[in-house]
Motif scaffolding. Structure first.
Motif, PDB file in Angstrom:
ATOM      1  N   LEU A 167       0.828  -1.210   0.000  1.00  0.00           N
ATOM      2  CA  LEU A 167       0.000   0.000   0.000  1.00  0.00           C
ATOM      3  C   LEU A 167       0.864   1.263   0.000  1.00  0.00           C
ATOM      4  N   SER A 168       1.926   1.243   0.774  1.00  0.00           N
ATOM      5  CA  SER A 168       2.821   2.408   0.841  1.00  0.00           C
ATOM      6  C   SER A 168       3.516   2.647  -0.493  1.00  0.00           C
ATOM      7  N   VAL A 169       4.058   1.607  -1.079  1.00  0.00           N
ATOM      8  CA  VAL A 169       4.747   1.742  -2.363  1.00  0.00           C
ATOM      9  C   VAL A 169       3.751   2.163  -3.446  1.00  0.00           C
ATOM     10  N   GLY A 170       2.543   1.591  -3.407  1.00  0.00           N
ATOM     11  CA  GLY A 170       1.522   1.992  -4.372  1.00  0.00           C
ATOM     12  C   GLY A 170       1.154   3.454  -4.237  1.00  0.00           C
ATOM     13  N   THR A 171       1.062   3.929  -3.021  1.00  0.00           N
ATOM     14  CA  THR A 171       0.743   5.339  -2.795  1.00  0.00           C
ATOM     15  C   THR A 171       1.872   6.244  -3.271  1.00  0.00           C
TER      16      THR A 171
END
Length: 128
Positions: free
Chosen positions: A116-120
């Motif tokens: 989720l962090s990398v996607g954001t």
């Protein structure tokens, strides 16, 4: 303490044991609430990412909505797992044992959080 009778020492130790048990149960309740707060925080992030950012960036909403839904699912998992964990820990405490957090849960939450962090980060940098 040297002036205490064996009975007084036993009574004092029993009170200390009850107090330690109460503190342990209260700590477990605070942990339950932390799981729930984390789930609610993930839901708040899902709204910000899925609904607010596309408007602020004046960009295509669909990719942001997918990311928002992913954050919402993460939050739902946290809030659904919280009572399961609560029950496991309470049972272990009642029997004088310990209930470690299963490794699969730790890894699932960690990997999902990183994804989720990398996607954001990727979405922000590419300004979808």
């Amino acid at each position: 303490m040297g002036d205490q009778t064996p009975r007084e020492r036993d009574d004092r130790e029993a009170r200390e044991d009850r107090e330690a048990s109460r503190r342990t149960y209260l700590a477990e309740e605070r942990t339950l609430l932390a799981w729930m707060r984390s789930g609610l925080a993930a839901l708040a992030v899902s709204l910000a990412v899925g609904r607010l950012l596309p408007v602020l960036l004046d960009t295509e909403a669909a990719p942001w909505r997918v990311l928002g839904v992913a954050f919402a699912l993460y939050g739902v998992f946290l809030m659904l797992y919280a009572p399961i964990r609560h029950r496991e820990v309470r049972r272990a405490l009642a029997s004088g044992g310990f209930a470690p957090l299963p490794g699969v849960v730790v890894w699932t939450l960690s990997v999902a959080g990183v994804v989720l962090s990398v996607g954001t980060i990727a979405a922000i940098l590419t300004n979808l």
